[in-house]
Design a protein around this motif. Structure first.
Motif, PDB file in Angstrom:
ATOM      1  N   PRO A  79      17.914  30.414 -34.664  1.00 59.08           N
ATOM      2  CA  PRO A  79      18.612  31.129 -35.850  1.00 59.08           C
ATOM      3  C   PRO A  79      18.484  30.389 -37.217  1.00 59.08           C
ATOM      4  O   PRO A  79      18.681  31.149 -38.229  1.00 59.08           O
ATOM      5  CB  PRO A  79      20.093  31.088 -35.377  1.00 59.08           C
ATOM      6  CG  PRO A  79      20.110  30.760 -33.898  1.00 59.08           C
ATOM      7  CD  PRO A  79      18.863  30.003 -33.765  1.00 59.08           C
ATOM      8  N   LEU A  80      18.058  29.058 -37.216  1.00 56.41           N
ATOM      9  CA  LEU A  80      17.885  28.321 -38.498  1.00 56.41           C
ATOM     10  C   LEU A  80      16.444  28.723 -39.126  1.00 56.41           C
ATOM     11  O   LEU A  80      16.393  28.447 -39.964  1.00 56.41           O
ATOM     12  CB  LEU A  80      18.079  27.003 -38.173  1.00 56.41           C
ATOM     13  CG  LEU A  80      17.838  25.790 -39.187  1.00 56.41           C
ATOM     14  CD1 LEU A  80      18.755  26.214 -40.425  1.00 56.41           C
ATOM     15  CD2 LEU A  80      17.991  24.259 -38.516  1.00 56.41           C
ATOM     16  N   LYS A  81      15.659  29.256 -38.300  1.00 52.37           N
ATOM     17  CA  LYS A  81      14.235  28.990 -38.687  1.00 52.37           C
ATOM     18  C   LYS A  81      13.718  29.716 -39.985  1.00 52.37           C
ATOM     19  O   LYS A  81      13.425  28.979 -40.755  1.00 52.37           O
ATOM     20  CB  LYS A  81      13.498  29.942 -37.662  1.00 52.37           C
ATOM     21  CG  LYS A  81      11.976  29.824 -37.777  1.00 52.37           C
ATOM     22  CD  LYS A  81      11.209  30.403 -36.667  1.00 52.37           C
ATOM     23  CE  LYS A  81      11.420  31.726 -36.396  1.00 52.37           C
ATOM     24  NZ  LYS A  81      10.424  32.307 -35.281  1.00 52.37           N
ATOM     25  N   SER A  82      14.299  30.686 -40.280  1.00 54.49           N
ATOM     26  CA  SER A  82      13.762  31.576 -41.444  1.00 54.49           C
ATOM     27  C   SER A  82      14.645  30.841 -42.583  1.00 54.49           C
ATOM     28  O   SER A  82      13.791  30.665 -43.567  1.00 54.49           O
ATOM     29  CB  SER A  82      14.461  32.990 -41.530  1.00 54.49           C
ATOM     30  OG  SER A  82      13.486  33.647 -40.231  1.00 54.49           O
ATOM     31  N   LEU A  83      15.700  30.452 -42.483  1.00 55.80           N
ATOM     32  CA  LEU A  83      16.276  29.768 -43.638  1.00 55.80           C
ATOM     33  C   LEU A  83      15.904  28.322 -44.126  1.00 55.80           C
ATOM     34  O   LEU A  83      15.560  28.030 -45.012  1.00 55.80           O
ATOM     35  CB  LEU A  83      17.903  29.620 -43.171  1.00 55.80           C
ATOM     36  CG  LEU A  83      18.889  28.900 -44.297  1.00 55.80           C
ATOM     37  CD1 LEU A  83      18.883  29.907 -45.755  1.00 55.80           C
ATOM     38  CD2 LEU A  83      20.134  28.641 -43.842  1.00 55.80           C
ATOM     39  N   ALA A  84      15.300  27.722 -43.014  1.00 52.29           N
ATOM     40  CA  ALA A  84      14.831  26.332 -43.128  1.00 52.29           C
ATOM     41  C   ALA A  84      13.469  26.639 -43.762  1.00 52.29           C
ATOM     42  O   ALA A  84      13.000  25.854 -44.752  1.00 52.29           O
ATOM     43  CB  ALA A  84      14.963  25.772 -41.736  1.00 52.29           C
ATOM     44  N   THR A  85      12.604  27.795 -43.162  1.00 51.70           N
ATOM     45  CA  THR A  85      11.479  27.723 -43.733  1.00 51.70           C
ATOM     46  C   THR A  85      11.347  28.205 -45.386  1.00 51.70           C
ATOM     47  O   THR A  85      10.564  27.642 -46.112  1.00 51.70           O
ATOM     48  CB  THR A  85      10.608  28.888 -42.993  1.00 51.70           C
ATOM     49  OG1 THR A  85      10.616  28.439 -41.437  1.00 51.70           O
ATOM     50  CG2 THR A  85       9.141  29.071 -43.486  1.00 51.70           C
TER      51      THR A  85
END
Length: 415
Positions: free
Chosen positions: A312-318
């Protein structure tokens, strides 16, 4: 009498056969398990090993995993040498861009076992000056339906002295199998954050290949306020002074670990401070866990307080990697963290501006074989000139044909 003796002998023979069958069955099962674990069969881990770990509460499973790595009861990953994946970042040579994020080996107990698993670099911590227990239990929650984890550990740490004693037993910087980073935190009740982080730099500077100043955990009250311009400027000046005053020639690079939940103004302020001439840090780690909760979450634990990591964090972190790369004009090395489960995920962060990538939550769900798989997939994606790879490679990154991983860093920001 003869009949009784015959029955007794027959009974003994029967018991021996049953015993032999059990021994053969148990032995066969052990061989089966051993072979699958030795050869890092990821399907076996996904179907059997990790579900068994998930029968335990998350913190107990975490402790067992650290113990297994500590005693090197983990499969060895013998990565082939690859000039394509080899990279020099922070004036350090990394065999691959893939490392283990802080939070797994909080107290420096299992470094050599983690090197054995195939990580190019391992980051221990966060370590606080004084020992502290962290937040009350339960404080870790799996989100299996979302492939995520929520934690509110709160910097549970054995403290500087104990962790330093462990790390001092390792070979010195420059002579290890892989790169060692030490992630520094502050004590919950400390009122002098500058002292806490400066003390960490002085303690671990001689034994670490690089140091990380963690000011972005959501689980220590007030910690994220240190990302504000005034506080951050003061902190960076102090920790750089502490590093520069270390005796000898070994002066480890210092990185700043930031949150993914920053406003655009916050990101700009951090970039301004980081780029300020004079007392400068050497890199960024983007990002820590998030306090946001995407509406797509399905797990029953989604409303637990703490930092959310994993898919769930992937897009925000990228996106945060991309933003910080653009704001710093690619002049500051970035380690990308958050939701990396595949080589494609890692490659997306590299194209967004990360020179290196770390994982943690994917290790919880897939076990040690995930290290080999992500590494192999990254190499395939970087080559991605062979037609047979096409079905496995997204069209947006097909036929890149990079000569080194460094060539791919930030290409999406230059389009």
């Amino acid at each position: 009498m003869a009949s009784f003796t015959s029955r007794l002998l027959a009974n003994k023979v029967f018991k021996k056969k049953i015993k032999d069958i059990i021994q053969v069955g148990v032995g066969g099962a052990m061989v089966f398990v051993g072979l699958n674990m030795y050869f890092k069969n990821e399907k076996f881990y996904d179907s059997w090993v990790m579900p068994l770990f998930h029968c335990l509460d998350p913190e107990t499973a975490h402790k067992l995993a650290v113990k297994a790595a500590k005693y090197k009861l983990v499969p060895e990953c013998k990565l082939k040498e690859s000039k394509l994946l080899e990279c020099r970042v922070l004036n350090l040579l990394f065999k691959t861009p893939l490392g283990l994020a802080a939070g797994f080996d909080k107290n420096g107990e299992a470094v050599e076992g983690l090197f054995k698993m195939g990580f190019s670099f391992v980051e221990v911590g966060s370590v606080t000056p004084l020992p502290q227990p962290g937040n009350p239990k339960p404080r870790v929650f799996r989100m299996i339906d979302d492939q995520g984890v929520i934690n509110r550990y709160g910097f549970n740490s054995d403290g500087h002295e104990v962790v330093l004693e462990r790390l001092s037993k390792l070979p010195p910087p420059g002579s290890r199998k892989a790169i060692l980073g030490v992630n520094l935190g502050k004590n919950k009740t400390s009122e002098d954050y500058v002292y806490d982080y400066s003390a960490g730099v002085q303690k671990f500077g001689p034994v670490a290949d690089y140091l990380v100043v963690n000011i972005s955990s959501p689980n220590t009250p007030g910690l994220r306020n240190l990302q504000h311009k005034k506080e951050l400027t003061r902190l960076i000046e102090a920790i750089v002074n502490a590093r520069d005053s270390l005796p000898g020639v070994h002066k480890p690079p210092i990185l700043l670990k930031i949150a993914p939940d920053l406003s655009e103004d916050d990101k700009q302020d951090i970039a301004t401070v980081v780029l300020k001439k004079g007392k400068q840090i050497d890199g960024l780690i983007v990002s820590n866990t998030t306090i946001t909760r995407p509406s797509s979450l399905r797990s029953t634990n989604r409303d637990e307080v703490g930092g959310l990591s994993g898919e769930p964090l992937k897009s925000l972190a990228t996106q945060t990697v991309r933003d910080m790369y653009c704001l710093t004009q690619g002049s500051v090395p970035i380690i990308g963290v958050g939701g990396v489960t595949s080589g494609r995920d890692a490659y997306e962060k590299i194209r967004a501006g990360a020179s290196l990538v770390q994982i943690y939550t994917s290790l919880i769900y897939h076990g040690p074989p995930v290290v080999q798989r992500i590494t192999d997939e990254m190499e395939e994606l970087l080559r991605s000139t062979s037609p047979w790879l096409a079905p496995r490679v997204p069209s947006s990154v097909r036929h890149d044909g990079f000569i080194t991983v460094g060539e791919a860093v930030g290409v999406d920001c230059r389009i």
